[in-house]
Design an enzyme around this catalytic site. Structure first.
Site, PDB file in Angstrom:
ATOM      1  N   ARG A  80       0.833  -1.207   0.000  1.00 27.14           N
ATOM      2  CA  ARG A  80       0.000   0.000   0.000  1.00 27.14           C
ATOM      3  C   ARG A  80       0.865   1.253   0.000  1.00 27.14           C
ATOM      4  O   ARG A  80       0.539   2.243  -0.640  1.00 27.14           O
ATOM      5  CB  ARG A  80      -0.961  -0.040   1.186  1.00 27.14           C
ATOM      6  CG  ARG A  80      -2.047  -1.091   0.945  1.00 27.14           C
ATOM      7  CD  ARG A  80      -2.931  -1.269   2.138  1.00 27.14           C
ATOM      8  NE  ARG A  80      -3.658  -0.068   2.485  1.00 27.14           N
ATOM      9  CZ  ARG A  80      -4.177   0.157   3.689  1.00 27.14           C
ATOM     10  NH1 ARG A  80      -4.027  -0.745   4.645  1.00 27.14           N
ATOM     11  NH2 ARG A  80      -4.840   1.254   3.937  1.00 27.14           N
ATOM     12  N   ASP A 114      -3.061   8.219   4.462  1.00 26.46           N
ATOM     13  CA  ASP A 114      -2.157   8.434   3.322  1.00 26.46           C
ATOM     14  C   ASP A 114      -1.361   9.727   3.362  1.00 26.46           C
ATOM     15  O   ASP A 114      -0.451   9.933   2.550  1.00 26.46           O
ATOM     16  CB  ASP A 114      -2.945   8.342   2.006  1.00 26.46           C
ATOM     17  CG  ASP A 114      -4.159   9.286   1.962  1.00 26.46           C
ATOM     18  OD1 ASP A 114      -4.110  10.371   2.572  1.00 26.46           O
ATOM     19  OD2 ASP A 114      -5.157   8.929   1.305  1.00 26.46           O
ATOM     20  N   HIS A 129      -6.887   7.680  12.386  1.00 31.59           N
ATOM     21  CA  HIS A 129      -6.459   6.273  12.245  1.00 31.59           C
ATOM     22  C   HIS A 129      -4.972   6.127  11.985  1.00 31.59           C
ATOM     23  O   HIS A 129      -4.526   5.079  11.524  1.00 31.59           O
ATOM     24  CB  HIS A 129      -7.287   5.578  11.149  1.00 31.59           C
ATOM     25  CG  HIS A 129      -8.742   5.439  11.506  1.00 31.59           C
ATOM     26  ND1 HIS A 129      -9.725   5.139  10.582  1.00 31.59           N
ATOM     27  CD2 HIS A 129      -9.377   5.566  12.695  1.00 31.59           C
ATOM     28  CE1 HIS A 129     -10.907   5.084  11.192  1.00 31.59           C
ATOM     29  NE2 HIS A 129     -10.725   5.341  12.473  1.00 31.59           N
ATOM     30  N   CYS A 164      13.122  -1.807  15.594  1.00 31.71           N
ATOM     31  CA  CYS A 164      13.414  -0.554  16.284  1.00 31.71           C
ATOM     32  C   CYS A 164      14.887  -0.576  16.728  1.00 31.71           C
ATOM     33  O   CYS A 164      15.489  -1.655  16.827  1.00 31.71           O
ATOM     34  CB  CYS A 164      12.494  -0.459  17.500  1.00 31.71           C
ATOM     35  SG  CYS A 164      12.658   1.051  18.440  1.00 31.71           S
ATOM     36  N   GLY A 203     -16.640  11.562   1.612  1.00 26.72           N
ATOM     37  CA  GLY A 203     -16.024  10.323   1.139  1.00 26.72           C
ATOM     38  C   GLY A 203     -15.834   9.258   2.197  1.00 26.72           C
ATOM     39  O   GLY A 203     -14.854   8.521   2.153  1.00 26.72           O
ATOM     40  N   THR A 204     -16.792   9.167   3.106  1.00 26.73           N
ATOM     41  CA  THR A 204     -16.723   8.064   4.079  1.00 26.73           C
ATOM     42  C   THR A 204     -18.037   7.293   4.056  1.00 26.73           C
ATOM     43  O   THR A 204     -19.109   7.881   3.920  1.00 26.73           O
ATOM     44  CB  THR A 204     -16.412   8.563   5.507  1.00 26.73           C
ATOM     45  OG1 THR A 204     -16.487   7.443   6.408  1.00 26.73           O
ATOM     46  CG2 THR A 204     -17.346   9.661   5.982  1.00 26.73           C
TER      47      THR A 204
HETATM   48  C1  BJW Z   1     -16.275   8.928  -2.732  1.00 26.40           C
HETATM   49  C2  BJW Z   1     -15.583   8.951  -3.910  1.00 26.40           C
HETATM   50  C3  BJW Z   1     -15.257  10.199  -4.387  1.00 26.40           C
HETATM   51  C4  BJW Z   1     -15.895   6.920  -3.472  1.00 26.40           C
HETATM   52  N1  BJW Z   1     -15.611  11.286  -3.706  1.00 26.40           N
HETATM   53  N2  BJW Z   1     -16.618  10.008  -2.065  1.00 26.40           N
HETATM   54  C5  BJW Z   1     -19.969   0.902  17.527  1.00 26.40           C
HETATM   55  C6  BJW Z   1     -20.857   0.198  16.764  1.00 26.40           C
HETATM   56  C7  BJW Z   1     -20.405  -0.878  16.000  1.00 26.40           C
HETATM   57  C8  BJW Z   1     -19.080  -1.268  15.994  1.00 26.40           C
HETATM   58  C9  BJW Z   1     -18.191  -0.553  16.756  1.00 26.40           C
HETATM   59  C10 BJW Z   1     -18.644   0.505  17.501  1.00 26.40           C
HETATM   60  N3  BJW Z   1     -17.559   1.030  18.125  1.00 26.40           N
HETATM   61  C11 BJW Z   1     -16.464   0.339  17.779  1.00 26.40           C
HETATM   62  C12 BJW Z   1     -16.821  -0.649  16.951  1.00 26.40           C
HETATM   63  C13 BJW Z   1     -15.857  -1.625  16.355  1.00 26.40           C
HETATM   64  C14 BJW Z   1     -15.118  -1.095  15.155  1.00 26.40           C
HETATM   65  C15 BJW Z   1     -16.143  -0.724  14.094  1.00 26.40           C
HETATM   66  O1  BJW Z   1     -16.490   0.417  13.881  1.00 26.40           O
HETATM   67  N4  BJW Z   1     -16.613  -1.710  13.370  1.00 26.40           N
HETATM   68  C16 BJW Z   1     -17.608  -1.473  12.299  1.00 26.40           C
HETATM   69  C17 BJW Z   1     -17.012  -1.937  10.956  1.00 26.40           C
HETATM   70  C18 BJW Z   1     -18.870  -2.178  12.659  1.00 26.40           C
HETATM   71  N5  BJW Z   1     -14.291   0.036  15.520  1.00 26.40           N
HETATM   72  C19 BJW Z   1     -13.063  -0.121  15.998  1.00 26.40           C
HETATM   73  O2  BJW Z   1     -12.606  -1.225  16.214  1.00 26.40           O
HETATM   74  C20 BJW Z   1     -12.283   1.133  16.334  1.00 26.40           C
HETATM   75  N6  BJW Z   1     -11.779   1.021  17.665  1.00 26.40           N
HETATM   76  C21 BJW Z   1     -12.553   1.147  18.719  1.00 26.40           C
HETATM   77  O3  BJW Z   1     -13.704   1.457  18.669  1.00 26.40           O
HETATM   78  O4  BJW Z   1     -11.905   0.893  19.900  1.00 26.40           O
HETATM   79  C22 BJW Z   1     -12.644   0.808  21.113  1.00 26.40           C
HETATM   80  C23 BJW Z   1     -11.641   0.493  22.194  1.00 26.40           C
HETATM   81  C24 BJW Z   1     -11.620   1.275  23.326  1.00 26.40           C
HETATM   82  C25 BJW Z   1     -10.708   0.983  24.341  1.00 26.40           C
HETATM   83  C26 BJW Z   1      -9.816  -0.093  24.195  1.00 26.40           C
HETATM   84  C27 BJW Z   1      -9.834  -0.860  23.056  1.00 26.40           C
HETATM   85  C28 BJW Z   1     -10.763  -0.576  22.041  1.00 26.40           C
HETATM   86  C29 BJW Z   1     -11.043   1.225  15.430  1.00 26.40           C
HETATM   87  C30 BJW Z   1     -11.400   1.422  13.999  1.00 26.40           C
HETATM   88  C31 BJW Z   1     -10.127   1.415  13.155  1.00 26.40           C
HETATM   89  C32 BJW Z   1     -10.411   1.417  11.678  1.00 26.40           C
HETATM   90  N7  BJW Z   1      -9.222   1.097  10.980  1.00 26.40           N
HETATM   91  C33 BJW Z   1      -9.241   1.103   9.524  1.00 26.40           C
HETATM   92  C34 BJW Z   1      -7.858   0.628   9.021  1.00 26.40           C
HETATM   93  C35 BJW Z   1      -6.820   1.732   9.241  1.00 26.40           C
HETATM   94  C36 BJW Z   1      -5.468   1.303   8.825  1.00 26.40           C
HETATM   95  C37 BJW Z   1      -5.387   0.937   7.368  1.00 26.40           C
HETATM   96  O5  BJW Z   1      -5.814   1.666   6.477  1.00 26.40           O
HETATM   97  O6  BJW Z   1      -4.860  -0.134   7.108  1.00 26.40           O
HETATM   98  O7  BJW Z   1      -9.529   2.429   9.047  1.00 26.40           O
HETATM   99  S1  BJW Z   1     -10.563   0.125   8.833  1.00 26.40           S
HETATM  100  C38 BJW Z   1     -10.912   1.221   7.487  1.00 26.40           C
HETATM  101  O8  BJW Z   1     -12.243   1.776   7.627  1.00 26.40           O
HETATM  102  C39 BJW Z   1      -9.931   2.398   7.660  1.00 26.40           C
HETATM  103  C40 BJW Z   1     -10.814   3.569   7.322  1.00 26.40           C
HETATM  104  O9  BJW Z   1     -10.269   4.755   7.867  1.00 26.40           O
HETATM  105  C41 BJW Z   1     -12.135   3.180   7.922  1.00 26.40           C
HETATM  106  C42 BJW Z   1     -13.314   3.929   7.368  1.00 26.40           C
HETATM  107  O10 BJW Z   1     -13.489   3.661   6.016  1.00 26.40           O
HETATM  108  P1  BJW Z   1     -13.937   4.834   5.051  1.00 26.40           P
HETATM  109  O11 BJW Z   1     -12.895   5.884   5.046  1.00 26.40           O
HETATM  110  O12 BJW Z   1     -15.300   5.250   5.381  1.00 26.40           O
HETATM  111  O13 BJW Z   1     -13.841   4.120   3.612  1.00 26.40           O
HETATM  112  P2  BJW Z   1     -14.925   3.197   2.859  1.00 26.40           P
HETATM  113  O14 BJW Z   1     -14.210   2.467   1.797  1.00 26.40           O
HETATM  114  O15 BJW Z   1     -15.724   2.419   3.800  1.00 26.40           O
HETATM  115  O16 BJW Z   1     -15.916   4.267   2.180  1.00 26.40           O
HETATM  116  C43 BJW Z   1     -15.493   5.081   1.109  1.00 26.40           C
HETATM  117  C44 BJW Z   1     -16.633   6.030   0.756  1.00 26.40           C
HETATM  118  O17 BJW Z   1     -16.181   6.930  -0.225  1.00 26.40           O
HETATM  119  C45 BJW Z   1     -17.873   5.334   0.174  1.00 26.40           C
HETATM  120  O18 BJW Z   1     -19.042   5.813   0.838  1.00 26.40           O
HETATM  121  C46 BJW Z   1     -17.878   5.783  -1.285  1.00 26.40           C
HETATM  122  O19 BJW Z   1     -19.191   5.956  -1.817  1.00 26.40           O
HETATM  123  C47 BJW Z   1     -17.179   7.102  -1.185  1.00 26.40           C
HETATM  124  N8  BJW Z   1     -16.499   7.539  -2.404  1.00 26.40           N
HETATM  125  N9  BJW Z   1     -15.390   7.603  -4.312  1.00 26.40           N
HETATM  126  C48 BJW Z   1     -16.301  11.112  -2.531  1.00 26.40           C
HETATM  127  N10 BJW Z   1     -14.582  10.316  -5.557  1.00 26.40           N
END
Ligand code: BJW
Length: 260
Positions: A80, A114, A129, A164, A203-204
């Site tokens: 990536r 990024d 993130h 490290c 875009g999320t």
């Molecule tokens: C366009 C376009 C154009 C296309 N113009 N738009 C509450 C409810 C349910 C679940 C949970 C909750 N709280 C926590 C959770 C668990 C979990 C979670 O949310 N799970 C769900 C999937 C259900 N969350 C976590 O685990 C988080 N941690 C946490 O809550 O910790 C609690 C804790 C407390 C104390 C101790 C221990 C724990 C952490 C979340 C981390 C997410 N990580 C990632 C990977 C990052 C590293 C990497 O990249 O490798 O982050 S996952 C991935 O998803 C990445 C992104 O930032 C994130 C969001 O995705 P995003 O950006 O929305 O992308 P897409 O692809 O989903 O959407 C793209 C959009 O763009 C689409 O809508 C398109 O239509 C649009 N688009 N072209 C504008 N040109």
């Protein structure tokens, strides 16, 4: 208007309403996701060409996956990095960077790792993130190594695990599923959206928490909340306005509607 050609399905009156809200705003927050960088060539996670179609998140973006098979996880992140090194900020990133100067407070809260907002010139950025260009020591969170996108990717596509100076294995400084976000960053993001007169949600897919709770927080605090996304999301119905189009077109168009 500097983007005279604007192939959007969004309607002109909504664009004008959003521009008016921005013209009256002093404080703006922008929450961005992977779609923001799609027009730069960075794949999204959940779209038709999204990364999760090819790779299962639980195999790669979790602490458990890293503990089980750090080599494969590093291989994925190096791949990536090589893709992200080859891209540049798009007109949407550049419009946000220019908009920052117009407001007394303008914060970009990004889920993206990024680094493209900084490369575009935005200054007030909260990276919820993490950042793919940073390695973090697995033994001491304060031991960080920052890479530049133009430097050769250490170890190649399937090289040895980076270490490290203290001897422990490094990991990408990003937030995986099940990991807590940095509490200082999270607090700053909550404060920024609560203080904002206008919040742009760009875009999320709004399915990953806690980032997906920020638009609701903003609305509760009285902000005018706008979604910019070609597709519907679970939060679309809760928005004050929805602009259906790519951010690389919509954001410069909005900027063009504001007075010089
Ligand atoms: C366009 C376009 C154009 C296309 N113009 N738009 C509450 C409810 C349910 C679940 C949970 C909750 N709280 C926590 C959770 C668990 C979990 C979670 O949310 N799970 C769900 C999937 C259900 N969350 C976590 O685990 C988080 N941690 C946490 O809550 O910790 C609690 C804790 C407390 C104390 C101790 C221990 C724990 C952490 C979340 C981390 C997410 N990580 C990632 C990977 C990052 C590293 C990497 O990249 O490798 O982050 S996952 C991935 O998803 C990445 C992104 O930032 C994130 C969001 O995705 P995003 O950006 O929305 O992308 P897409 O692809 O989903 O959407 C793209 C959009 O763009 C689409 O809508 C398109 O239509 C649009 N688009 N072209 C504008 N040109």
């Amino acid at each position: 208007m500097n983007a005279a050609y604007c192939p959007m399905t969004t309607d002109e009156p909504t664009m004008q309403r959003v521009a008016r809200a921005l013209a009256l705003a002093r404080t703006v927050a922008v929450l961005t996701g992977a779609g923001m960088s799609a027009e730069s060539g960075v794949p999204t996670f959940r779209g038709t060409d999204g990364l999760w179609r090819t790779f299962r998140p639980e195999q790669l973006a979790t602490p458990e996956a890293f503990a089980r098979d750090p080599g494969t996880v590093w291989e994925w992140y190096r791949w990536r990095r090589s893709r992200m090194a080859a891209v540049a900020p798009n007109p949407g990133h550049l419009a946000l960077a220019r908009l920052e100067a117009r407001f007394s407070e303008f914060t970009v809260v990004t889920q993206n790792i990024d680094g493209l907002h900084a490369r575009a010139g935005s200054r007030e950025i909260i990276e919820l993130h993490g950042n793919i260009w940073r390695d973090r020591c697995t033994a001491n969170v304060n031991h960080l190594v920052v890479h530049r996108p133009d430097e050769p990717i250490a170890g190649g596509a399937s090289g040895a695990l980076p270490r490290c100076h203290c001897g422990a294995v490094m990991r990408p400084d990003v937030v995986w599923f099940g990991e807590a976000l940095d509490p200082v960053n999270t607090q700053r993001a909550c404060d920024a959206v609560r203080r904002a007169d206008v919040v742009l949600v760009v875009g999320t897919s709004s399915v990953v928490y806690p980032a997906a709770s920020l638009p609701g927080l903003a609305r509760q605090a009285g902000a005018y909340v706008v979604e910019i996304n070609p597709e519907e999301t679970p939060l679309s119905r809760e928005m004050d306005a929805v602009l259906r189009g790519p951010s690389g077109v919509v954001l410069p168009s909005i900027e063009g509607l504001l007075s010089p």
